[in-house]
Design a protein around this motif. Structure first.
Motif, short mmCIF file in Angstrom:
data_model
loop_
_atom_site.label_atom_id
_atom_site.label_comp_id
_atom_site.label_asym_id
_atom_site.label_seq_id
_atom_site.Cartn_x
_atom_site.Cartn_y
_atom_site.Cartn_z
N PRO A 1 0.82 -1.21 0.00
CA PRO A 1 0.00 0.00 0.00
C PRO A 1 0.85 1.27 0.00
O PRO A 1 1.81 1.38 0.76
N VAL A 2 0.53 2.19 -0.90
CA VAL A 2 1.26 3.45 -1.04
C VAL A 2 0.25 4.59 -1.05
O VAL A 2 -0.74 4.54 -1.79
N ALA A 3 0.47 5.62 -0.24
CA ALA A 3 -0.40 6.78 -0.23
C ALA A 3 -0.17 7.59 -1.50
O ALA A 3 0.97 7.91 -1.85
N ALA B 1 -6.15 9.19 3.33
CA ALA B 1 -5.58 9.41 2.00
C ALA B 1 -5.97 8.26 1.09
O ALA B 1 -6.16 7.12 1.54
N VAL B 2 -6.09 8.56 -0.19
CA VAL B 2 -6.29 7.52 -1.19
C VAL B 2 -4.97 6.77 -1.34
O VAL B 2 -3.90 7.39 -1.45
N CYS B 3 -5.03 5.46 -1.29
CA CYS B 3 -3.83 4.64 -1.45
C CYS B 3 -4.01 3.68 -2.63
O CYS B 3 -5.14 3.45 -3.08
N PHE B 4 -2.90 3.16 -3.11
CA PHE B 4 -2.97 2.15 -4.16
C PHE B 4 -1.97 1.04 -3.84
O PHE B 4 -1.03 1.24 -3.06
N ASP B 5 -2.18 -0.10 -4.46
CA ASP B 5 -1.27 -1.23 -4.24
C ASP B 5 -0.13 -1.15 -5.24
O ASP B 5 -0.33 -1.38 -6.44
N GLY B 6 1.05 -0.81 -4.74
CA GLY B 6 2.21 -0.69 -5.61
C GLY B 6 2.64 -2.00 -6.22
O GLY B 6 3.44 -2.02 -7.17
#
Length: 252
Positions: free
Chosen positions: A10-12, A117-122
């Protein structure tokens, strides 16, 4: 909500660091669920999810006040790592897909006490700086795609909190109890699933008029009814497993 089984890295999302980040929307984002035999669903999803999957409640520790927490999950398989709904080509073999999976690779996470914050899976291969649809425009402003993602995960976070409170109330009323599902396969092999909570029918039938009125008014009675309906899908899940095994044997 970050789920470690789904969001591996997970990355912000940062406007400066990820200004050139793009999403390859042509790729299936559901492959990330290949090893999941169950996954969280919000209370708002019960009406749709109960038509496809068994919905069980799993223990989720205790809150700061020491109250026992539960989390509802849609069941995809009967053994660890078994997902009977995800096809080899990335298609999902059901009409309804849980919202957190649909949001993947994006999610919402708390990064400070009162800041999210919106996060995504790097770790997802569909994130790229060279291919796909951009998340930010040339001025560094969110694109319509990112605005849509943000709106979806923000609303999802609201529903997750509502679901937590719903589970808390069901436990306080002692309407959920540890259960065990047992069945015998056509070949005589016994099958059992335990370690989950389900509605306590005896306690449900013993509710006072005031408690019944409360459950109807706050929507929890409808939640329990959808959960009860969903339990009929356990047999269908076993049938799906047998069909998958037969297909493997036929191609061997």
């Amino acid at each position: 909500m970050i789920n470690p089984e789904l969001h591996k890295q997970p990355v912000a999302l940062d406007r400066e660091k990820h200004r050139n980040l793009k999403v390859r929307t042509e790729l299936s984002n559901l492959q990330a669920a290949a090893g999941l035999n169950a996954f969280f669903v919000t209370a708002a999803e019960f009406a749709d999810a109960c038509k496809e999957y068994p919905i069980l409640f799993l223990g989720a520790g205790k809150d700061e006040q020491g109250q026992e927490q539960v989390a509802p999950v849609a069941v995809f398989g009967v053994t660890q790592g078994e997902n009977l709904f995800l096809k080899a080509d990335g298609r999902w073999d059901a009409f309804y897909i849980p919202a957190v999976l649909r949001a993947y690779p994006f999610t919402m996470a708390r990064i400070e006490e009162d800041r999210y914050a919106v996060c995504f899976d790097g770790a997802w291969s569909g994130m790229s700086e060279t291919e796909g649809k951009p998340l930010f425009d040339d001025k560094g402003e969110p694109t319509p795609l990112l605005n849509e993602v943000r709106q979806f995960v923000e609303q999802l976070e609201v529903e997750i909190e509502r679901t937590r409170l719903a589970g808390q109330r069901l436990m306080a009323l002692k309407l959920l109890a540890p259960k065990r599902f047992e069945a015998t396969l056509p070949n005589g092999e016994p099958m059992s699933v335990d370690g989950f909570f389900a509605v306590d029918e005896e306690r449900l039938n013993a509710l006072t008029d005031a408690e019944i009125l409360e459950l109807h008014r706050n929507g929890l009675m409808g939640l329990l009814q959808a959960h009860q309906i969903s339990m009929g899908n356990m047999r269908r899940l076993l049938d799906r497993r047998l069909a998958a095994q037969a297909a493997v044997a036929a191609n061997a």
